[in-house]
Motif scaffolding. Structure first.
Motif, PDB file in Angstrom:
ATOM      1  N   ASN A  58       0.865  -1.168   0.000  1.00 58.86           N
ATOM      2  CA  ASN A  58       0.000   0.000   0.000  1.00 58.86           C
ATOM      3  C   ASN A  58       0.906   1.222   0.000  1.00 58.86           C
ATOM      4  N   TYR A  59       0.601   2.210  -0.851  1.00 57.82           N
ATOM      5  CA  TYR A  59       1.432   3.402  -0.969  1.00 57.82           C
ATOM      6  C   TYR A  59       0.599   4.668  -0.858  1.00 57.82           C
ATOM      7  N   ALA A  60       1.212   5.699  -0.297  1.00 62.46           N
ATOM      8  CA  ALA A  60       0.622   7.022  -0.362  1.00 62.46           C
ATOM      9  C   ALA A  60       0.642   7.478  -1.819  1.00 62.46           C
ATOM     10  N   ASP A  61      -0.381   8.239  -2.212  1.00 61.18           N
ATOM     11  CA  ASP A  61      -0.454   8.694  -3.602  1.00 61.18           C
ATOM     12  C   ASP A  61       0.790   9.490  -4.010  1.00 61.18           C
ATOM     13  N   SER A  62       1.352  10.221  -3.069  1.00 63.92           N
ATOM     14  CA  SER A  62       2.478  11.111  -3.375  1.00 63.92           C
ATOM     15  C   SER A  62       3.755  10.359  -3.753  1.00 63.92           C
ATOM     16  N   LYS A  64       3.644   6.970  -5.151  1.00 60.42           N
ATOM     17  CA  LYS A  64       3.382   5.894  -6.110  1.00 60.42           C
ATOM     18  C   LYS A  64       4.204   6.094  -7.373  1.00 60.42           C
ATOM     19  N   GLY A  65       4.851   5.029  -7.807  1.00 60.97           N
ATOM     20  CA  GLY A  65       5.680   5.089  -9.003  1.00 60.97           C
ATOM     21  C   GLY A  65       7.107   5.536  -8.741  1.00 60.97           C
ATOM     22  N   ARG A  66       7.375   6.028  -7.529  1.00 62.20           N
ATOM     23  CA  ARG A  66       8.732   6.484  -7.200  1.00 62.20           C
ATOM     24  C   ARG A  66       9.359   5.648  -6.087  1.00 62.20           C
ATOM     25  N   PHE A  67       8.560   5.231  -5.125  1.00 63.61           N
ATOM     26  CA  PHE A  67       9.060   4.464  -3.979  1.00 63.61           C
ATOM     27  C   PHE A  67       8.605   3.018  -4.096  1.00 63.61           C
ATOM     28  N   THR A  68       9.442   2.107  -3.607  1.00 67.77           N
ATOM     29  CA  THR A  68       9.093   0.688  -3.573  1.00 67.77           C
ATOM     30  C   THR A  68       9.417   0.127  -2.197  1.00 67.77           C
ATOM     31  N   ILE A  69       8.418  -0.491  -1.577  1.00 68.27           N
ATOM     32  CA  ILE A  69       8.634  -1.142  -0.292  1.00 68.27           C
ATOM     33  C   ILE A  69       8.794  -2.634  -0.520  1.00 68.27           C
TER      34      ILE A  69
END
Length: 119
Positions: A58-62, A64-69
């Motif tokens: 689950n990612y914050a919209d800000s 998404k596409g830049r961070f990967t957990i």
């Protein structure tokens, strides 16, 4: 008791990358959820990303596409790969885990690691 050790923060230029790590140790049966939160000066702590033991994310919209957990269940470690960093990503990043011991769930926070994005 559970200990969390974070690493990987620092100073980076806009567009750069950083990788955060958080290792959990102690009395752990399982860790259903691991995640990262950030807190910018004068603001509330907010979720960046979370991941379940099964790999659901689950990612914050800000971010998404830049961070990967991601996580390594064998090492009880969670990672946050941060790419295309922006100045507005500047904050203290905190690791958070939900730990299960028998049927009891407990929440733990890391000590926080500073991420600064600046030219």
């Amino acid at each position: 008791q559970v200990q969390l050790v974070e690493s990987g923060g620092g100073l980076v230029q806009p567009g750069g990358s950083l990788r955060l790590s958080c290792a959990a140790s102690g009395r752990i049966f399982s860790i259903p959820v691991m995640g990262w939160y950030l807190q910018a000066p004068g603001k509330e702590r907010e979720l960046v990303a979370s991941i379940t033991s099964g790999g659901s994310t689950n990612y914050a919209d800000s971010v998404k596409g830049r961070f990967t957990i991601s996580r390594d269940n064998a090492k009880n470690t969670v990672y946050l790969q941060m790419n295309s960093l922006k100045p507005e990503d500047t904050a203290v990043y905190y690791c958070h885990v939900t730990v299960a011991v028998s049927a009891i769930y407990s929440h733990y926070w890391g000590q926080g690691t500073q991420v600064t994005v600046s030219p």
